[in-house]
Design a protein around this motif. Structure first.
Motif, short mmCIF file in Angstrom:
data_model
loop_
_atom_site.label_atom_id
_atom_site.label_comp_id
_atom_site.label_asym_id
_atom_site.label_seq_id
_atom_site.Cartn_x
_atom_site.Cartn_y
_atom_site.Cartn_z
N TRP A 36 0.84 -1.20 0.00
CA TRP A 36 0.00 0.00 0.00
C TRP A 36 0.87 1.25 0.00
O TRP A 36 1.30 1.71 1.04
CB TRP A 36 -0.91 -0.01 1.23
CG TRP A 36 -2.00 0.99 1.17
CD1 TRP A 36 -1.92 2.30 1.53
CD2 TRP A 36 -3.33 0.81 0.70
NE1 TRP A 36 -3.10 2.94 1.33
CE2 TRP A 36 -4.00 2.04 0.83
CE3 TRP A 36 -4.02 -0.29 0.19
CZ2 TRP A 36 -5.33 2.20 0.45
CZ3 TRP A 36 -5.33 -0.13 -0.16
CH2 TRP A 36 -5.97 1.11 -0.03
N ILE A 37 1.11 1.80 -1.18
CA ILE A 37 1.91 3.03 -1.28
C ILE A 37 0.98 4.21 -1.06
O ILE A 37 -0.05 4.34 -1.74
CB ILE A 37 2.59 3.14 -2.66
CG1 ILE A 37 3.62 2.03 -2.82
CG2 ILE A 37 3.24 4.51 -2.82
CD1 ILE A 37 4.26 1.98 -4.19
N THR A 38 1.34 5.07 -0.12
CA THR A 38 0.52 6.27 0.12
C THR A 38 1.19 7.52 -0.43
O THR A 38 0.52 8.54 -0.58
CB THR A 38 0.24 6.45 1.63
OG1 THR A 38 1.47 6.42 2.34
CG2 THR A 38 -0.67 5.36 2.14
N SER A 39 2.50 7.45 -0.73
CA SER A 39 3.19 8.61 -1.29
C SER A 39 4.44 8.14 -2.02
O SER A 39 5.18 7.30 -1.52
CB SER A 39 3.58 9.57 -0.16
OG SER A 39 4.38 10.62 -0.66
N LEU A 40 4.65 8.70 -3.21
CA LEU A 40 5.85 8.43 -3.98
C LEU A 40 6.31 9.76 -4.54
O LEU A 40 5.57 10.42 -5.26
CB LEU A 40 5.53 7.45 -5.11
CG LEU A 40 6.71 6.89 -5.90
CD1 LEU A 40 7.61 6.06 -5.00
CD2 LEU A 40 6.19 6.02 -7.04
N ASN A 41 7.51 10.19 -4.16
CA ASN A 41 7.98 11.54 -4.50
C ASN A 41 9.42 11.44 -4.99
O ASN A 41 10.28 10.97 -4.27
CB ASN A 41 7.88 12.41 -3.24
CG ASN A 41 8.06 13.87 -3.52
OD1 ASN A 41 8.46 14.27 -4.60
ND2 ASN A 41 7.77 14.68 -2.52
N GLU A 42 9.67 11.91 -6.22
CA GLU A 42 10.99 11.75 -6.83
C GLU A 42 11.65 13.09 -7.11
O GLU A 42 11.00 14.03 -7.56
CB GLU A 42 10.85 10.96 -8.14
CG GLU A 42 12.15 10.59 -8.79
CD GLU A 42 11.96 9.68 -9.98
OE1 GLU A 42 12.51 9.98 -11.04
OE2 GLU A 42 11.24 8.66 -9.84
N VAL A 43 12.96 13.14 -6.86
CA VAL A 43 13.77 14.31 -7.19
C VAL A 43 13.92 14.35 -8.73
O VAL A 43 13.87 13.29 -9.37
CB VAL A 43 15.14 14.24 -6.48
CG1 VAL A 43 16.02 13.17 -7.05
CG2 VAL A 43 15.86 15.57 -6.50
N PRO A 44 14.10 15.53 -9.33
CA PRO A 44 14.36 15.55 -10.78
C PRO A 44 15.60 14.70 -11.13
O PRO A 44 16.56 14.62 -10.37
CB PRO A 44 14.61 17.04 -11.08
CG PRO A 44 13.84 17.75 -10.01
CD PRO A 44 13.97 16.88 -8.79
N VAL A 45 15.56 14.11 -12.30
CA VAL A 45 16.62 13.21 -12.75
C VAL A 45 17.94 13.97 -12.92
O VAL A 45 17.96 15.07 -13.46
CB VAL A 45 16.23 12.53 -14.08
CG1 VAL A 45 17.35 11.62 -14.57
CG2 VAL A 45 14.94 11.76 -13.93
N ASN A 46 19.01 13.34 -12.46
CA ASN A 46 20.36 13.85 -12.69
C ASN A 46 20.90 13.13 -13.92
O ASN A 46 21.31 11.97 -13.84
CB ASN A 46 21.23 13.59 -11.46
CG ASN A 46 22.65 14.06 -11.66
OD1 ASN A 46 22.91 15.02 -12.36
ND2 ASN A 46 23.58 13.35 -11.04
N TRP A 47 20.89 13.82 -15.08
CA TRP A 47 21.39 13.21 -16.31
C TRP A 47 22.91 13.23 -16.27
O TRP A 47 23.52 14.26 -16.00
CB TRP A 47 20.85 13.93 -17.54
CG TRP A 47 19.35 13.80 -17.61
CD1 TRP A 47 18.43 14.75 -17.33
CD2 TRP A 47 18.62 12.62 -17.92
NE1 TRP A 47 17.16 14.24 -17.45
CE2 TRP A 47 17.25 12.93 -17.82
CE3 TRP A 47 18.98 11.31 -18.28
CZ2 TRP A 47 16.24 12.00 -18.06
CZ3 TRP A 47 17.97 10.39 -18.53
CH2 TRP A 47 16.63 10.73 -18.42
N LEU A 48 23.53 12.10 -16.52
CA LEU A 48 24.97 11.94 -16.36
C LEU A 48 25.74 12.48 -17.56
O LEU A 48 25.38 12.22 -18.71
CB LEU A 48 25.31 10.45 -16.16
CG LEU A 48 24.58 9.77 -14.99
CD1 LEU A 48 24.87 8.27 -14.99
CD2 LEU A 48 24.97 10.40 -13.67
N ASP A 49 26.82 13.23 -17.27
CA ASP A 49 27.70 13.71 -18.34
C ASP A 49 28.46 12.54 -18.96
O ASP A 49 28.73 12.53 -20.15
CB ASP A 49 28.69 14.75 -17.80
CG ASP A 49 27.99 16.04 -17.38
OD1 ASP A 49 26.93 16.37 -17.96
OD2 ASP A 49 28.51 16.71 -16.47
N ASN A 50 28.83 11.60 -18.11
CA ASN A 50 29.53 10.39 -18.56
C ASN A 50 28.66 9.18 -18.23
O ASN A 50 28.76 8.64 -17.12
CB ASN A 50 30.89 10.27 -17.86
CG ASN A 50 31.80 11.43 -18.19
OD1 ASN A 50 31.94 11.80 -19.34
ND2 ASN A 50 32.41 12.00 -17.17
#
Length: 148
Positions: A36-50
Motif C-alpha cells: 500500500w503506497i501512500t506517497s511516492l515523491n521523486e527528485v528531478p533526474v540527474n542526467w549523467l555527463d559520462n
C-alpha cells in the motif's frame, strides 16, 4: 531552587531536541512490491555527463507505505536509460521510523509521515505531525535534523 533546576532541565532538553541531528543507517531491503503506497515523491533526474553503460540518468525517490495505521519510509535509487527509457529501481533502503521517533522523542505510532519536498539531489524534507525534518542521504547513512 528545585523548580528552577527542573525548568532549566526541560528547557535545555527541548532545545536539544529541536536542534538535534541524528544519523540512522539506511537498511537495504529486497522487497519487490509494496502492498500500500501512500506517497511516492521523486527528485528531478540527474542526467549523467559520462553515462555508465546503459545508465544515462539517476534519481532518488521516497516511498511511504501504510499498513493499518503504521508508516514505513523507503529511499529508492532509480536509473534511466537513453531518452528516459527503461526506468529501473537500482536499490531500495529503509529508514527505521521507530528509531527516528524514539531519537526525536515523538510519541505514539509511526504514523502521519508525509514527504514534504526535495531540496536537492540527496536532501529532502519529511513532515511528521506538523514538524519538518531535513534528511540528507549518502551511501548507507541518513542524516536527520528537525528544522522547526
Amino acid at each position: 531552587m528545585r523548580h528552577l533546576t527542573l525548568t532549566f532541565y526541560f528547557l535545555s532538553t527541548f532545545g536539544l531536541a529541536n536542534g538535534q541531528t541524528i544519523e540512522l543507517e539506511l537498511k537495504p531491503i529486497k522487497k519487490d512490491y509494496y502492498a500500500w503506497i501512500t506517497s511516492l515523491n521523486e527528485v528531478p533526474v540527474n542526467w549523467l555527463d559520462n553515462p555508465e553503460g546503459e545508465v544515462k540518468g539517476r534519481a532518488y525517490r521516497t516511498c511511504i507505505t501504510t499498513s493499518e495505521i503504521y508508516n514505513n519510509l523507503y529511499i529508492e535509487e532509480v536509473t534511466y536509460g537513453k531518452e528516459g527509457c527503461c526506468k529501473q529501481i537500482e536499490s531500495k533502503k529503509e529508514i527505521d521510523l521507530l528509531e527516528l521517533f524514539i531519537k526525536f522523542g515523538l510519541t505514539g505510532e509511526e504514523a502521519n509521515v508525509e514527504s514534504h519536498k526535495w531540496v536537492s539531489m540527496t536532501n529532502f524534507e519529511l513532515k511528521i505531525r506538523e514538524q519538518i525534518f531535513s534528511i540528507t542521504i549518502q551511501q548507507n547513512i541518513a542524516t536527520i535534523k528537525r528544522t522547526n
